[in-house]
Structures are given as structure tokens and as C-alpha cells.
Design a protein around this motif. Structure first.
Motif, PDB file in Angstrom:
ATOM      1  N   GLN A 207      19.445  -4.676  -8.041  1.00 43.02           N
ATOM      2  CA  GLN A 207      18.381  -4.035  -8.537  1.00 43.02           C
ATOM      3  C   GLN A 207      17.295  -5.164  -9.483  1.00 43.02           C
ATOM      4  OE1 GLN A 207      21.783  -3.277 -11.417  1.00 43.02           O
ATOM      5  NE2 GLN A 207      22.669  -1.395  -9.646  1.00 43.02           N
ATOM      6  N   THR A 208      17.290  -6.332  -9.599  1.00 42.23           N
ATOM      7  CA  THR A 208      16.387  -7.636 -10.221  1.00 42.23           C
ATOM      8  C   THR A 208      16.099  -8.512  -9.618  1.00 42.23           C
ATOM      9  OG1 THR A 208      18.379  -8.883 -11.213  1.00 42.23           O
ATOM     10  CG2 THR A 208      18.682  -6.911 -12.814  1.00 42.23           C
ATOM     11  N   SER A 209      16.010  -8.527  -8.282  1.00 39.05           N
ATOM     12  CA  SER A 209      15.758  -9.479  -7.523  1.00 39.05           C
ATOM     13  C   SER A 209      14.285  -8.770  -6.357  1.00 39.05           C
ATOM     14  CB  SER A 209      16.391 -10.648  -7.025  1.00 39.05           C
ATOM     15  OG  SER A 209      16.164 -11.510  -5.810  1.00 39.05           O
ATOM     16  N   THR A 257      18.330 -13.470  -9.686  1.00 39.51           N
ATOM     17  CA  THR A 257      18.335 -12.502 -10.392  1.00 39.51           C
ATOM     18  C   THR A 257      19.350 -12.137 -11.632  1.00 39.51           C
ATOM     19  OG1 THR A 257      20.337 -11.830  -8.476  1.00 39.51           O
ATOM     20  CG2 THR A 257      20.895 -10.865  -9.777  1.00 39.51           C
ATOM     21  N   TYR A 258      18.811 -11.337 -12.560  1.00 41.69           N
ATOM     22  CA  TYR A 258      18.664 -11.298 -13.941  1.00 41.69           C
ATOM     23  C   TYR A 258      19.522 -10.823 -14.310  1.00 41.69           C
ATOM     24  CZ  TYR A 258      16.723 -11.323 -18.616  1.00 41.69           C
ATOM     25  OH  TYR A 258      16.192 -11.855 -19.993  1.00 41.69           O
TER      26      TYR A 258
END
Ligand code: 2P0
Length: 336
Positions: A207-209, A257-258
Motif C-alpha cells: 500500500q505504501t512503498s 513502508t509507512y
């Protein structure tokens, strides 16, 4: 009553699986490659009893009962075997199973416990119902936990990502007898349950990287091709280089990743530095490290270098109280 007992080992990826294209069927973003360990050290053992004396399906993991119906992956594996059994010996509706599974190593500590666990469960279930095709067993294991499909085979194994249940399959690259000098040292830095599960961690990365997309599109296939060539040529120097680069990229994705995920700790990093120090000292790659979703180091090397590596690691990590990092010296093995 019919009873089956099976064992399956863990596998340690050199090209990492991280991220899914299909969460339900567990179709990975990219191919991955791993070595399957022998069963002397890290393995799962599962016994399944099948009888009309049982009124429901029940399961115990490490002596604690788990509710099968609460775990959709377990339900999915059992239901798929029930369907496949229609074309073998059948599963009468008045018969139920009791499953007892144990790991001889810490569960969910980043030591591929789910890989060994689901490989073992699916292998035992299939044997119970006389389903013998390893391709079918491996695909079933994948529905339990992605990396489990690789533990059905020994030696070095590639999981082809594919695009559906039929095409996402594991294949043996070489048997354990074809490169018998390979060893894996598993250095247990920490055996506690990890904070971020692989399943959740890889969802968050997808989803985030931005790096995970770049890796899937531009890096992994090149790593797979290069390492396969190195394996075919028994070129440990190149094998080691790609293994370390792939592990480093996987952990870079975790950081990208966040919020970021941190699996490696300071001891893990000391092992990275030690391996590079030894390789620089010798002028070639004596060993390589790889880290999964946890701080524990897996060191691949050739058998003649095991003594020097164990000595170096012990010297570096021996504590003042005399305790030291636990190390298992492991070779390949094919039998399940
Ligand atoms: C691997 N790992 O290739 C990578 C490297 C962890 C880091 O496969 O969601 O437990 O059950 O498919 O199989 C861990 O992933 O995840 C894993 P699911 P799985 O060995």
C-alpha cells in the motif's frame, strides 16, 4: 481410525517473497527462491487422525487448541482437501479429523514457522486421502501460507509467481544432492513472537512503498536469473552476492513502508558487518547473510568454512556470563 504423521522443514529464502497480487489465492507479486533445510533442527510435525468416532474437526498447535473455524486459511486447506478426496478415497460426512501439530522451534519469530506448519499440515492431509501429486500438495500449502509451497520440495526451490491457482507453483531448481556442500547456519538472535506479522507487513508495504513496485518490475527477475545461473554453475561467490543484495533490498522495502517496519536489530547488523569483514579478509565470499521477517540471521556457506564462521560468530557474540548465540548447522534434505 486412520492416523498419519508427517514432518516438514522450514525453508530460507535467498530471493524474497514480499507482497501479493491476490490476497485470497496468495499469488505473490514476484518469484522467490529458497533452500529447504533438513529436518534435524527446524521442522514441524503433524499427526492427523480420521474417524467416525469424532463429532467435529479439531486442531491443537503446540499443545494448545486452536479453533479451526476462526482461521480461514486452515478452513480453506481442509475444504480443498475434502473436494480433492472425492476423486480418491472420499471423505464421508460422518467422519472428522483431529490434528496435532508441533514446531521444534519458536513460532512466529521470523523462522518460517508458518511455511513448515502449512507444508506439513497439507502434506499429512493429502497423504491421509491418498493425494500424492507434489504439485497439488504444494499449491494447497500455498493457500495456507505462501512460503509453505516451497517447503514441499527439498534442495533449492523456485516459487513461480504465476497469475492464478494453477500457475502459481513451486519447482525444484536442484536437489540437495546436487550441491551437497551447502550449509545454513541459523543464528537465533531473538526467539520472541515478531511485532509485525509477515502477512500484515507485506500488505502495508504494497500500500505504501514505491520501492516494492520498482523491485517487482525491475529487480527480482534479474536476481532470480543471476542466482539460478550461479546455482547451476555451483558459483558460491555470485550466489552469496545476490543473496545479500536481495535480503538488503527486502529490508529497505520494510524501511520504505509507512509507518516503517524494522525486523533487523543491532545484533543483526553486527552479523552483516562481520560477514562483510570476513569476506573482505579472505578476498572472496566465504559466506552470505539473509534475514527474514525477524532479527535472526541465516548464513549460507560451504561446509569447509563452517568451523571458521562458527568460531568468528562465537568469539564476537559470547556474553560475559558464558551464554552465546544459538547456532544450528543445517544441511539440505528432501524427505518430508
Ligand atoms: C520469504 N517471507 O520469501 C519471505 C521473506 C518473510 C520474509 O515468506 O501471508 O508467512 O502467509 O503468505 O509465507 C513470509 O511470508 O506470508 C515470507 P503469507 P508468509 O521467505
Amino acid at each position: 481410525m486412520k492416523i498419519i504423521t508427517a514432518q516438514a522443514p522450514v525453508n530460507i529464502a535467498v530471493i524474497k517473497y514480499w507482497g501479493k497480487k491476490d490476497e485470497n489465492l496468495i499469488i505473490p507479486l514476484n518469484d522467490s527462491i529458497s533452500g529447504t533445510l533438513s529436518m534435524e533442527h527446524l521442522c514441524a510435525t503433524t499427526s492427523i487422525a480420521f474417524s467416525n468416532e469424532f463429532d467435529s474437526n479439531r486442531m491443537w498447535l503446540n499443545n494448545v487448541e486452536v479453533k479451526i473455524e476462526d482461521n480461514k486459511r486452515l478452513v480453506r486447506c481442509i475444504e480443498n482437501v475434502r473436494k480433492l478426496a472425492e476423486s480418491t478415497i472420499g471423505w464421508p460426512s460422518d467422519h472428522h479429523i483431529r490434528i496435532c501439530s508441533k514446531n521444534n522451534f519458536p513460532t512466529a519469530a521470523g523462522l518460517a514457522s508458518s511455511a513448515a506448519g502449512y507444508a506439513c499440515l497439507c502434506y499429512a492431509l493429502c497423504k491421509l486421502f491418498e493425494i500424492n501429486d507434489p504439485k497439488i500438495i504444494s499449491s494447497l500449502a500455498r493457500l495456507g501460507s505462501g512460503s509453505a509451497c516451497r517447503s514441499i520440495y527439498g534442495g533449492i526451490v523456485r516459487w513461480i509467481a504465476g497469475y492464478d491457482h494453477q500457475t502459481s507453483i513451486a519447482r525444484q531448481v536442484i536437489t540437495e544432492n546436487e550441491w551437497p556442500e551447502i550449509r545454513i547456519l541459523v543464528c537465533v538472535v531473538n526467539d520472541h513472537r515478531k511485532d509485525t506479522s509477515s502477512t500484515f507487513g507485506m500488505q502495508l508495504s504494497c500500500q505504501t512503498s514505491p520501492l516494492i513496485k520498482y523491485r517487482a518490475e525491475h529487480v527480482v527477475l534479474e536476481h532470480c536469473d543471476q542466482i539460478t545461473k550461479a546455482i547451476m554453475e555451483r558459483n558460491f561467490e555470485k550466489f552469496a552476492e545476490i543473496t545479500m543484495k536481495d535480503s538488503n533490498q527486502f529490508h529497505a522495502i520494510c524501511q520504505d513502508t509507512y509507518p516503517p517496519i524494522r525486523y533487523m536489530n543491532d545484533i543483526s547488523w553486527s552479523i552483516v558487518n562481520l560477514i562483510h569483514f570476513i569476506n573482505n579478509l579472505f578476498g572472496y565470499n566465504v559466506a552470505c547473510y539473509t534475514f527474514d521477517a525477524g532479527p535472526n540471521a541465516c548464513i549460507y556457506c560451504l561446509d569447509n568454512n563452517v568451523p571458521i564462521l562458527i568460531k568468528s560468530i562465537r568469539r564476537m557474540f559470547q556474553k560475559s556470563d558464558g551464554t552465546e548465540l544459538a547456532i544450528n548447522g543445517i544441511t539440505y534434505q528432501t524427505d518430508q
